[in-house]
Design a protein around this motif. Sequence first.
Motif, PDB file in Angstrom:
ATOM      1  N   UNK A 172      16.426   2.041 -15.229  1.00 44.33           N
ATOM      2  CA  UNK A 172      16.999   0.769 -14.760  1.00 44.33           C
ATOM      3  C   UNK A 172      18.144   1.051 -13.790  1.00 44.33           C
ATOM      4  N   UNK A 173      18.990   2.006 -14.128  1.00 41.53           N
ATOM      5  CA  UNK A 173      20.100   2.376 -13.239  1.00 41.53           C
ATOM      6  C   UNK A 173      19.562   2.876 -11.902  1.00 41.53           C
ATOM      7  N   UNK A 174      18.481   3.622 -11.934  1.00 44.55           N
ATOM      8  CA  UNK A 174      17.920   4.169 -10.690  1.00 44.55           C
ATOM      9  C   UNK A 174      17.420   3.071  -9.753  1.00 44.55           C
ATOM     10  N   UNK A 175      17.117   1.886 -10.281  1.00 45.43           N
ATOM     11  CA  UNK A 175      16.732   0.764  -9.418  1.00 45.43           C
ATOM     12  C   UNK A 175      17.893   0.329  -8.531  1.00 45.43           C
ATOM     13  N   UNK A 176      19.114   0.418  -9.058  1.00 44.97           N
ATOM     14  CA  UNK A 176      20.277  -0.057  -8.316  1.00 44.97           C
ATOM     15  C   UNK A 176      20.947   0.992  -7.449  1.00 44.97           C
ATOM     16  N   UNK A 177      20.785   2.272  -7.771  1.00 48.31           N
ATOM     17  CA  UNK A 177      21.510   3.322  -7.054  1.00 48.31           C
ATOM     18  C   UNK A 177      21.288   3.356  -5.540  1.00 48.31           C
ATOM     19  N   UNK A 178      20.094   3.069  -5.026  1.00 43.12           N
ATOM     20  CA  UNK A 178      19.939   3.072  -3.562  1.00 43.12           C
ATOM     21  C   UNK A 178      20.788   2.022  -2.847  1.00 43.12           C
ATOM     22  N   UNK A 179      21.301   1.048  -3.580  1.00 46.37           N
ATOM     23  CA  UNK A 179      22.032  -0.059  -2.969  1.00 46.37           C
ATOM     24  C   UNK A 179      23.538   0.033  -3.174  1.00 46.37           C
ATOM     25  N   UNK A 180      23.974   0.987  -3.976  1.00 50.78           N
ATOM     26  CA  UNK A 180      25.400   1.148  -4.234  1.00 50.78           C
ATOM     27  C   UNK A 180      25.638   1.676  -5.631  1.00 50.78           C
ATOM     28  N   UNK A 181      26.896   1.701  -6.007  1.00 50.39           N
ATOM     29  CA  UNK A 181      27.279   2.227  -7.320  1.00 50.39           C
ATOM     30  C   UNK A 181      26.989   1.201  -8.415  1.00 50.39           C
ATOM     31  N   UNK A 210      21.139  -6.380 -18.078  1.00 50.35           N
ATOM     32  CA  UNK A 210      22.169  -6.829 -17.144  1.00 50.35           C
ATOM     33  C   UNK A 210      22.656  -5.595 -16.406  1.00 50.35           C
ATOM     34  N   UNK A 211      22.532  -5.596 -15.103  1.00 44.44           N
ATOM     35  CA  UNK A 211      22.929  -4.471 -14.263  1.00 44.44           C
ATOM     36  C   UNK A 211      24.079  -4.933 -13.376  1.00 44.44           C
ATOM     37  N   UNK A 212      25.238  -4.286 -13.511  1.00 42.21           N
ATOM     38  CA  UNK A 212      26.402  -4.659 -12.709  1.00 42.21           C
ATOM     39  C   UNK A 212      26.576  -3.668 -11.577  1.00 42.21           C
ATOM     40  N   UNK A 213      26.649  -4.193 -10.374  1.00 44.64           N
ATOM     41  CA  UNK A 213      26.859  -3.370  -9.191  1.00 44.64           C
ATOM     42  C   UNK A 213      28.348  -3.365  -8.845  1.00 44.64           C
ATOM     43  N   UNK A 214      28.782  -2.392  -8.054  1.00 50.19           N
ATOM     44  CA  UNK A 214      30.189  -2.278  -7.675  1.00 50.19           C
ATOM     45  C   UNK A 214      30.631  -3.426  -6.772  1.00 50.19           C
ATOM     46  N   UNK A 215      29.701  -4.006  -6.030  1.00 53.45           N
ATOM     47  CA  UNK A 215      30.058  -5.104  -5.132  1.00 53.45           C
ATOM     48  C   UNK A 215      28.986  -6.181  -5.159  1.00 53.45           C
ATOM     49  N   UNK A 216      29.393  -7.378  -4.845  1.00 54.16           N
ATOM     50  CA  UNK A 216      28.454  -8.493  -4.748  1.00 54.16           C
ATOM     51  C   UNK A 216      27.469  -8.249  -3.604  1.00 54.16           C
ATOM     52  N   UNK A 217      27.958  -7.652  -2.531  1.00 47.93           N
ATOM     53  CA  UNK A 217      27.098  -7.360  -1.385  1.00 47.93           C
ATOM     54  C   UNK A 217      25.947  -6.432  -1.779  1.00 47.93           C
ATOM     55  N   UNK A 218      26.235  -5.405  -2.569  1.00 50.28           N
ATOM     56  CA  UNK A 218      25.193  -4.477  -3.013  1.00 50.28           C
ATOM     57  C   UNK A 218      24.162  -5.201  -3.874  1.00 50.28           C
ATOM     58  N   UNK A 219      24.624  -6.111  -4.735  1.00 46.13           N
ATOM     59  CA  UNK A 219      23.708  -6.875  -5.582  1.00 46.13           C
ATOM     60  C   UNK A 219      22.805  -7.774  -4.744  1.00 46.13           C
ATOM     61  N   UNK A 220      23.377  -8.413  -3.730  1.00 41.31           N
ATOM     62  CA  UNK A 220      22.600  -9.296  -2.853  1.00 41.31           C
ATOM     63  C   UNK A 220      21.546  -8.490  -2.095  1.00 41.31           C
TER      64      UNK A 220
END
Length: 104
Positions: A44-53, A67-77
């Motif tokens: 699950x974490x590996x899904x988010x890593x290409x987009x940020x921390x 629930x996956x929390x990204x370091x920034x709202x921009x990365x989540x978007x």
Amino acid sequence: MSNSTPATANGNDNKKFKGDRSPCSSSRVLHLHKIPNDVTEAEVISLGLPFGRVTNLLMLKGKSRAFLEMASEEAAVIMVNYYTPLLLTSAASLFIFSIPITEN
């Protein structure tokens, strides 16, 4: 004489839902649905890593959610914008923004 102060049903008028955000508002936290039972936290974490921390993860395996929390709202978007077209063509996991309830 009547009291001009409106009464509340539960006496707790300090806690209010942040109603100025629409249901499609973005946030740093993504709510993932339909997660297969055998998926690991690392996957699950590996899904988010290409987009940020990735700053936090909460997996609810019994409910097939995370629930996956990204370091920034921009990365989540950016992550949601990347995965949404892929998810519309399959029965894979569903990504939505998790909108926080705040106290005023």
